[in-house]
Every structure is written in structure tokens, then in C-alpha cells.
Scaffold this active site. Structure first.
Site, PDB file in Angstrom:
ATOM      1  CB  SER A  31      -1.347   3.782  -4.858  1.00  0.00           C
ATOM      2  OG  SER A  31      -0.620   2.657  -4.509  1.00  0.00           O
ATOM      3  CB  ALA A  32       0.271   1.330  -9.936  1.00  0.00           C
ATOM      4  CG  HIS A  33      -1.958  -1.358  -4.922  1.00  0.00           C
ATOM      5  ND1 HIS A  33      -2.879  -1.841  -4.019  1.00  0.00           N
ATOM      6  CD2 HIS A  33      -1.276  -0.393  -4.270  1.00  0.00           C
ATOM      7  CE1 HIS A  33      -2.738  -1.187  -2.864  1.00  0.00           C
ATOM      8  NE2 HIS A  33      -1.768  -0.305  -3.002  1.00  0.00           N
ATOM      9  CB  THR A  81       2.542   4.487   2.491  1.00  0.00           C
ATOM     10  OG1 THR A  81       1.200   4.004   2.498  1.00  0.00           O
ATOM     11  CG2 THR A  81       3.060   4.590   3.910  1.00  0.00           C
ATOM     12  CG  ASN A  89      -9.155   4.810   2.836  1.00  0.00           C
ATOM     13  OD1 ASN A  89      -9.123   5.951   3.302  1.00  0.00           O
ATOM     14  ND2 ASN A  89      -8.667   3.776   3.481  1.00  0.00           N
ATOM     15  CB  THR A 123      17.693   0.889  -9.348  1.00  0.00           C
ATOM     16  OG1 THR A 123      19.069   1.117  -9.079  1.00  0.00           O
ATOM     17  CG2 THR A 123      17.504   0.439 -10.785  1.00  0.00           C
ATOM     18  CD  GLN A 129      -9.233   4.105  -2.458  1.00  0.00           C
ATOM     19  OE1 GLN A 129      -9.778   3.628  -3.473  1.00  0.00           O
ATOM     20  NE2 GLN A 129      -8.471   3.375  -1.661  1.00  0.00           N
ATOM     21  CB  CYS A 169      -2.694  -3.259  11.009  1.00  0.00           C
ATOM     22  SG  CYS A 169      -2.832  -4.573  12.185  1.00  0.00           S
TER      23      CYS A 169
END
Ligand code: PLP
Length: 372
Positions: free
Chosen positions: A195-197, A70, A147, A233, A175, A323
Site C-alpha cells: 500500500s503506497a500510503h 484491503t 502492524n 479506470t 508494513q 475503526c
């Protein structure tokens, strides 16, 4: 609980937790510090970048670490518009809300929505018409896989059309990275996010790919981290976890995808026998993203009641999009394609699921349908 909501997020693997713990203990410094404690963290950061670059056949210099897809979408699209004086954006009405809401706020560009086929698939001829019709600088923004209904973009053909008509191409690969063998050296994409997750890595880490040779102004101003593109960072433990997660996803790609496809076929076969009136949405049954299925059950109960029933029975799946407040909203994707919300239910699988869980999930759904 049977977890069939892997499109929303995937469980962290023990190997990833170990890798993150190693960084938390051994490389906790600030990677921008010049002393050796900082430089240990910097080395881990660059190792992670090199490893991800190698897994995606990209150059390390093409990769920027971000906190989520995002963020990459929301900050980079306006940046591209500004830098390239984009006049037209060509996109589809079923993109992720991060894309749709971002471009709706880009007031300086003309927006062109593509027509979709009855399954939510792209019509290449329509894309070509729009590319021909739009005079001036163009940006095409399309997701590689949807998705909610799993529609897959013909990536190579889209990228070739973008090259042919001199349009920049931004691809939301959230995805598909970690689920398919993606090679940026083989397909011409100008920008991509992941996105890693979504591939068993941690939340809070993502990838922004920018094809080499293109210089962009900072997405976030500050200390100049990420080669001045994204100050702040870096989250080194999460980034190292992401690199490990992608490494494992790539190494085990065939066995994982075969297992998931087997689970999905078994689910389809079984549920068609148990609930013959079932409907499949989009082309999730055949030809779409192999990790998910989107169905409509013969039920007249509200989404909220179905949600409670599923939860009580121990099945985690998804109806529409959740949401931030945790309230379920109608699926805008299903609504767009069918003109109604269809009480759609998305079940999404990971390699951690078992055939036994799939059979239990079908039994749970059958019981809910039979009790009405
Ligand atoms: N794009 C797609 C296709 C997604 O599925 C998601 C998350 O579900 C996103 C973007 C947003 O990803 P993130 O959770 O990293 O912000």
C-alpha cells in the site's frame, strides 16, 4: 504535533506531490483511450509498473494496481480459493482484520489457526504440522510484519515450507514493502499486497503481486483494465506517485532505516530511564519491525483519557486499531497474546522524525505517567 503514527500512514513527500501534480497536468487522459491523450496516460501507467517491477525484482506482468491492500486481500483471496479449489486456509489469529474478516466469510474452506509464541511469533514446527495434516489444496495467508507489535515472519523459511508442501502462499507485505529490500526473484511468494500510503506515497494506490504463469478470473468485472483482473479506470496520478515513493524508498533504504533504528534505540534507552516500570509488548523492543515500538505505561487511566492527554500534549500515536468511525477499539493482537488489552500504545517512526521529537515524546509520556 509530533507524528509517531507512521504505521497508520506516512506523510506525503514533496517529491511525490510534484510527481502527482505533473501527471494531473500532463497525463490526465483515460489510459484506456486509444487517442494520443489517452496514450500519454497509458505510457505513464506502464512506466510506473516497470519502475515498481524493477524495484521489487518482479516482472511487470506480475503487478496489478489496486486501490488499497484491503481491496487486494478482500477480492483476491476468494478468487484464489475458487480458482484453485482451496480446501484449507492456514493463517494466524493476529493477521490484519482485512485478512481475518475475509477468510471468516469464505465458508467453503476449513480454517486452521496457527499457535503463536509468547511474543506473537510464528512457530515454524506448528506451520509444518498443519501443512502435513491438511490434505488437499492449501493456501497459507501470513503477514510479513505485524502492524501492531512488529513481529517479523521468517519469510524465506515459510516460503520454502509452502513449496515443500505444495501450498500457495499469500503474504501481506503492507508494513515491509518500502522498508526492506524485497526481491520477488529471491523469495517464493505466490501473492503479495502493498500500500503506497505506508511508504510516503498517496492513499488510493496499492500493488497486488501475482507470481507469473498464474491466470485468475477478474477481481472486478467491467472494462477489462489491468489485463482484465481489475476493471475500473486506473488512478494514474496516485499510481505514478506510488512508483516515485517506492523508487525513493529503495534509493534511500539504508540511510532511512539506519536513522529510524537510531530513533527507536534512543527512544527505548530514554524511556527505560525515565519510566523504569515500562513494559514492551511483543518483540517490538528487539528483533521485530524496526519502524515501531509497542509499550504499556504504568497508568490506570482509560484509553479515551490517555488519548485526550496525548492529543493535548501534541503527540500522535496509536492505541489499538482505529475503526472507520474513528472510535478506538481494543487491540485484538495484544488481547490475543496477553489475554488483556494492557493499555498498549504503539509509537511508529519514519525517517522524517528527529531525535529532538523522540526526546519530546518521552517527556510527554513521562509527564502523563507522573501526573497520573
Ligand atoms: N495489512 C496491514 C499489515 C496493514 O498494516 C494495513 C493497514 O494498516 C492493511 C493491511 C490495509 O492496508 P490499506 O490501508 O491499504 O487498506
Amino acid at each position: 504535533m509530533i507524528y509517531l503514527d507512521n504505521t497508520a500512514t506516512t506523510p506525503l513527500l514533496p517529491e511525490i506531490i510534484d510527481e502527482m501534480n505533473r501527471i494531473f497536468k500532463q497525463a490526465w487522459g483515460n489510459p484506456s483511450s486509444v487517442h494520443s491523450i489517452g496514450q500519454i496516460a497509458k505510457a505513464e501507467l506502464e512506466n510506473a509498473r516497470n519502475s515498481i517491477a524493477s524495484d521489487l525484482s518482479a516482472k511487470s506482468s506480475e503487478l496489478f494496481f489496486i486501490s488499497s491492500a484491503t481491496e487486494g486481500i478482500g477480492l483476491m483471496i476468494p478468487n484464489i480459493i475458487k480458482k484453485n479449489q482451496i480446501q484449507h486456509i492456514i493463517t494466524s489469529p493476529i493477521e490484519h482484520s482485512a485478512v481475518l474478516k475475509t477468510i471468516q466469510n469464505c465458508k467453503s474452506v476449513e480454517l486452521h489457526m496457527l499457535d503463536l509464541d509468547e511474543n506473537g511469533g510464528l512457530k515454524l514446527s506448528n506451520l509444518e504440522e498443519k501443512l502435513t495434516h491438511c490434505k488437499g489444496n492449501k493456501l497459507v495467508v501470513l503477514m510479513h510484519a505485524n502492524n501492531e507489535i512488529g513481529t517479523l515472519l521468517p519469510l524465506k523459511k515459510v516460503s520454502e515450507l509452502c513449496l515443500q508442501y505444495d501450498a500457495l502462499f499469500f503474504c501481506d507485505m503492507v508494513q515491509t514493502i518500502g522498508k526492506y529490500d524485497i526481491s520477488f526473484s529471491k523469495v517464493s511468494v505466490d501473492f503479495a499486497v502493498a500500500s503506497a500510503h505506508k511508504f510516503h506515497g498517496p492513499k488510493g494506490a496499492g500493488i497486488l503481486y501475482i507470481k507469473s504463469g498464474r491466470n485468475y478470473p477478474p477481481m472486478i468485472y467491467g472494462g477489462g483494465q489491468e489485463r482484465n483482473m481489475r476493471s475500473g479506470t486506473e488512478n494514474v496520478p496516485a499510481i505514478a506517485g506510488m512508483a516515485k515513493a517506492l523508487e525513493l524508498a529503495k534509493k534511500d533504504l539504508n540511510s532511512r532505516s539506519q536513522h529510524i533504528q537510531h530513533l527507536k534505540s534512543h527512544f527505548i534507552e530514554h524511556i527505560k530511564t525515565e519510566i523504569p516500570e515500562i513494559k514492551f509488548n511483543g518483540n517490538s523492543q528487539k528483533g521485530g519491525l524496526y519502524t515501531l515500538i509497542n509499550i504499556s505505561l504504568p497508568l490506570k487511566i482509560s484509553r479515551e483519557i490517555l488519548n485526550i492527554k496525548l492529543d493535548l500534549a501534541g503527540l500522535a500515536a496509536s492505541q489499538g486499531s482505529a475503526c472507520a468511525s474513528g472510535v478506538m477499539k481494543n487491540s485484538s493482537v495484544i488481547q490475543h497474546i496477553y489475554g488483556e488489552d494492557r493499555n498498549a500504545l504503539r509509537l511508529s517512526f519514519s525517517f522524517l522524525n528527529t531525535i529532538h521529537e523522540i526526546e519530546q515524546a518521552v517527556d510527554i509520556l513521562k509527564n502523563i505517567v507522573n501526573k497520573k
